[in-house]
Design a protein around this motif. Structure first.
Motif, PDB file in Angstrom:
ATOM      1  N   THR A 118      -2.237   0.335  -4.450  1.00 29.93           N
ATOM      2  CA  THR A 118      -1.635  -0.901  -3.973  1.00 29.93           C
ATOM      3  C   THR A 118      -0.821  -1.488  -5.117  1.00 29.93           C
ATOM      4  OG1 THR A 118      -3.426  -1.352  -2.404  1.00 29.93           O
ATOM      5  CG2 THR A 118      -2.039  -3.200  -3.053  1.00 29.93           C
TER       6      THR A 118
ATOM      7  N   TRP B 238      -0.507  -2.092 -10.595  1.00 27.56           N
ATOM      8  CA  TRP B 238      -1.009  -1.486  -9.368  1.00 27.56           C
ATOM      9  C   TRP B 238      -2.533  -1.426  -9.439  1.00 27.56           C
ATOM     10  CZ3 TRP B 238       1.995   0.946 -13.027  1.00 27.56           C
ATOM     11  CH2 TRP B 238       1.384   1.934 -13.796  1.00 27.56           C
TER      12      TRP B 238
ATOM     13  N   HIS C 172       0.857  -1.189   0.000  1.00 31.92           N
ATOM     14  CA  HIS C 172       0.000   0.000   0.000  1.00 31.92           C
ATOM     15  C   HIS C 172       0.888   1.232   0.000  1.00 31.92           C
ATOM     16  CE1 HIS C 172      -2.428   3.256   1.891  1.00 31.92           C
ATOM     17  NE2 HIS C 172      -3.301   2.814   1.001  1.00 31.92           N
TER      18      HIS C 172
END
Length: 272
Positions: A182, A208, A172
């Protein structure tokens, strides 16, 4: 009276010519300054990319580009199918956090380099490039340890024992206020200057997601909804269609002796 008017007119013309000449000089000076700044920025970026390339080669056995491609390394890395961010820390801040036991807190650092894929994430919708980002928790400890005052021979001994690069999974990352993602998997590699001093960290990743929005990102499409992406079946159908078209063209060329100059064998022939 006429002589006076002619003199006045001549004076005005002279002033206008002087102003125009000064304006041209200022324009040329501004253009030279802008070109110089752009060239300096290009050299800085190229130097950073080559420095990261050498550190990855030394630590992992392979760099960002092949040795024979170093001259084009900036262009190749800018267009790469992965994101890379080079973050520089203020040594005083890193040491302060280390001394006060706050290594698991975010740390602000300067963006020394970000390629096109990373810029798509860090600067969505054409926003101004970020001058600084926050390092995610966990990486802070890596940065602080690397920036601490370790003797050069000790650093070399540690590098020989183990690679200093680390991999973080499902990380994160709140890289700026109200901007967080993330990252599926991030490779973090310390970058040393040629004299052995700590330069910064190279962050490399290629996938991501935005959990709160149900979106995902990757180089080329930094933010899309999962439903907008093609399924495996659709990708296979597209590949099959391309293969069938190639087979049909090959059959026409081999069976009928046609060349690429034939109109219907050329893409976009007769269109537009």
């Amino acid at each position: 009276m006429q002589t006076s008017l002619r003199g006045h007119h001549s004076c005005n013309c002279s002033k206008r010519l002087t102003c125009a000449s000064a304006s041209r000089r200022q324009t040329r000076a501004a253009a030279v300054k802008a070109a110089g700044a752009q060239q300096f920025s290009h050299v800085q970026q190229l130097s950073t990319v080559m420095l990261v390339n050498e550190n990855l080669r030394r630590r992992l056995g392979r760099g960002l580009v092949q040795p024979e491609q170093l001259i084009k390394s900036l262009e190749l890395v800018q267009q790469a199918n992965f994101a890379i961010v080079v973050a520089r820390l203020q040594q005083s801040e890193a040491q302060h956090q280390q001394q006060h036991g706050s290594l698991l807190q975010d740390m602000q650092c300067q963006v020394a380099f970000a390629n096109a894929a990373a810029t798509g994430l860090l600067c969505p919708d054409g926003q101004q490039p970020l001058q600084a980002i926050q390092l995610p928790a966990g990486i802070t400890a890596v940065a602080s340890q690397c920036s601490s005052s370790i003797q050069q021979h000790e650093r070399q001994r540690q590098d020989q024992q183990q690679s200093s690069c680390q991999v973080f999974e499902a990380l994160h990352w709140r890289y700026a206020a109200e901007r967080d993602v993330t990252v599926d998997k991030m490779l973090v590699c310390p970058v040393d200057a040629p004299n052995g001093t700590f330069f910064g960290l190279a962050l490399l990743f290629d996938r991501w997601s935005y959990p709160s929005e149900g979106c995902i990102g990757a180089p080329g499409y930094p933010r899309v909804r999962s439903s907008e992406l093609a399924t495996e079946e659709q990708l296979q159908q597209a590949a099959d269609a391309v293969r069938q078209q190639a087979d049909a063209v090959r059959q026409l060329k081999q069976g009928r002796g046609l060349s690429n100059k034939v109109c219907f064998l050329r893409p976009h022939c007769g269109t537009g």
